[in-house]
Design an enzyme around this catalytic site. Structure first.
Site, mmCIF file in Angstrom:
data_model
loop_
_atom_site.group_PDB
_atom_site.id
_atom_site.type_symbol
_atom_site.label_atom_id
_atom_site.label_comp_id
_atom_site.label_asym_id
_atom_site.label_seq_id
_atom_site.Cartn_x
_atom_site.Cartn_y
_atom_site.Cartn_z
ATOM 1 N N GLY A 1 -26.946 121.746 42.602
ATOM 2 C CA GLY A 1 -26.760 123.188 42.734
ATOM 3 C C GLY A 1 -26.008 123.612 43.983
ATOM 4 C CD GLU B 1 -32.431 122.902 48.034
ATOM 5 O OE1 GLU B 1 -31.372 122.543 47.521
ATOM 6 O OE2 GLU B 1 -33.556 122.512 47.642
ATOM 7 C CG ASP B 2 -29.676 125.006 45.136
ATOM 8 O OD1 ASP B 2 -30.777 124.740 45.657
ATOM 9 O OD2 ASP B 2 -29.384 124.662 43.971
ATOM 10 C CG ASP C 1 -39.081 129.069 43.724
ATOM 11 O OD1 ASP C 1 -39.683 130.039 44.194
ATOM 12 O OD2 ASP C 1 -39.119 128.792 42.505
ATOM 13 C CE LYS D 1 -36.655 131.775 43.106
ATOM 14 N NZ LYS D 1 -36.229 131.390 41.757
ATOM 15 C CG PHE E 1 -34.304 130.680 37.008
ATOM 16 C CD1 PHE E 1 -35.084 129.733 37.663
ATOM 17 C CD2 PHE E 1 -33.118 130.273 36.423
ATOM 18 C CE1 PHE E 1 -34.687 128.400 37.740
ATOM 19 C CE2 PHE E 1 -32.714 128.946 36.486
ATOM 20 C CZ PHE E 1 -33.503 128.012 37.144
ATOM 21 C CG ASP F 1 -28.585 124.068 36.486
ATOM 22 O OD1 ASP F 1 -29.188 124.114 37.567
ATOM 23 O OD2 ASP F 1 -28.973 123.354 35.541
ATOM 24 N NE ARG G 1 -24.921 122.315 37.565
ATOM 25 C CZ ARG G 1 -26.093 122.200 38.206
ATOM 26 N NH1 ARG G 1 -26.326 122.928 39.269
ATOM 27 N NH2 ARG G 1 -27.002 121.364 37.781
HETATM 28 P P1 5GP Z 1 -38.716 124.396 45.070
HETATM 29 O O1 5GP Z 1 -39.137 122.959 45.144
HETATM 30 O O2 5GP Z 1 -38.457 125.018 46.429
HETATM 31 O O3 5GP Z 1 -39.670 125.210 44.255
HETATM 32 O O4 5GP Z 1 -37.394 124.442 44.226
HETATM 33 C C1 5GP Z 1 -36.183 124.127 44.790
HETATM 34 C C2 5GP Z 1 -35.147 123.777 43.767
HETATM 35 O O5 5GP Z 1 -35.403 124.395 42.510
HETATM 36 C C3 5GP Z 1 -33.807 124.287 44.215
HETATM 37 O O6 5GP Z 1 -33.123 123.286 44.880
HETATM 38 C C4 5GP Z 1 -33.126 124.649 42.933
HETATM 39 O O7 5GP Z 1 -32.426 123.538 42.461
HETATM 40 C C5 5GP Z 1 -34.251 124.962 41.976
HETATM 41 N N1 5GP Z 1 -34.436 126.407 41.882
HETATM 42 C C6 5GP Z 1 -35.401 127.167 42.447
HETATM 43 N N2 5GP Z 1 -35.242 128.455 42.128
HETATM 44 C C7 5GP Z 1 -34.128 128.517 41.358
HETATM 45 C C8 5GP Z 1 -33.421 129.594 40.748
HETATM 46 O O8 5GP Z 1 -33.753 130.780 40.835
HETATM 47 N N3 5GP Z 1 -32.297 129.248 40.043
HETATM 48 C C9 5GP Z 1 -31.874 127.964 39.916
HETATM 49 N N4 5GP Z 1 -30.771 127.764 39.197
HETATM 50 N N5 5GP Z 1 -32.503 126.933 40.495
HETATM 51 C C10 5GP Z 1 -33.623 127.205 41.207
#
Ligand code: 5GP
Length: 177
Positions: free
Chosen positions: A47, A102-103, A106, A134, A155, A162, A168
């Site tokens: 991402g 990182e993108d 969450d 987020k 999301f 994606d 993407r």
């Molecule tokens: P975490 O482990 O912090 O919950 O999730 C991180 C990863 O989940 C990010 O690197 C990303 O790839 C994916 N992710 C989390 N939220 C989103 C979102 O709103 N959209 C997308 N496309 N990916 C997300």
């Protein structure tokens, strides 16, 4: 295709112009903070690619780059907690300053596990740069040294992000309804 056309008719959450100017600001800050160092930027695939390339191109300092690929979401939209690696860092980070790029952060689970993995390799320092913070589902404490945008919920897709490998390529960021 029809689905993607519908997405293009949706309201843009973060426009490409806003993204570009924020990425430029982040790059200026990083360039100034690392004026006397040569950091290694490690992007978390897939991402991050659009953000990573724009960020690195806007830097005014020498850097080296590498990537790590971790999967936690599969084709769903909720983090499963456990992550698997299909590409590890290959460059030697020992005693070097590292910036993990990182993108989206969450829950913070993915990033925290990656930080632990890279810490074991003995870098001089680790800082985090994330395009989107987020906060809604944050369960882990993560300090984001450089953060592009704060988004409460939803999301997000586009600008490298994606859903099930779709969207993407979109240049703006949208909320998937
Ligand atoms: P975490 O482990 O912090 O919950 O999730 C991180 C990863 O989940 C990010 O690197 C990303 O790839 C994916 N992710 C989390 N939220 C989103 C979102 O709103 N959209 C997308 N496309 N990916 C997300």
């Amino acid at each position: 295709m029809l689905q993607d056309q519908k997405m293009n008719n949706r309201e843009v959450l973060i426009s490409q112009e806003t993204i570009q100017s924020r990425v430029y600001e982040l790059a200026q800050k990083i360039s100034s903070d690392y004026a006397d160092e040569e950091p290694i930027l490690i992007g978390i695939l897939n991402g991050v690619v659009f953000f990573f390339v724009d960020l690195v191109k806007a830097l005014t300092i020498p850097v080296t780059i590498d990537f790590i690929r971790a999967s936690s979401y599969g084709s769903g939209t909720v983090s499963k907690g456990a992550i698997t690696y299909s590409k590890d860092v290959e460059i030697n980070v020992k005693n070097k300053p590292v910036i993990i790029v990182e993108d989206i952060v969450d829950t913070g689970l993915t990033l925290n596990q990656i930080i632990k993995r890279i810490e074991k390799k003995g870098p001089k320092s680790i800082r985090i740069c994330a395009l989107i913070d987020k906060g809604e589902r944050r369960s882990e404490e993560v300090i984001l040294d450089y953060s592009g945008f704060q988004v409460e919920k939803g999301f997000l897709v586009g600008y490298g992000l994606d859903h099930d490998e779709r969207y993407r390529y979109l240049q703006d960021i949208f909320v998937l309804k």
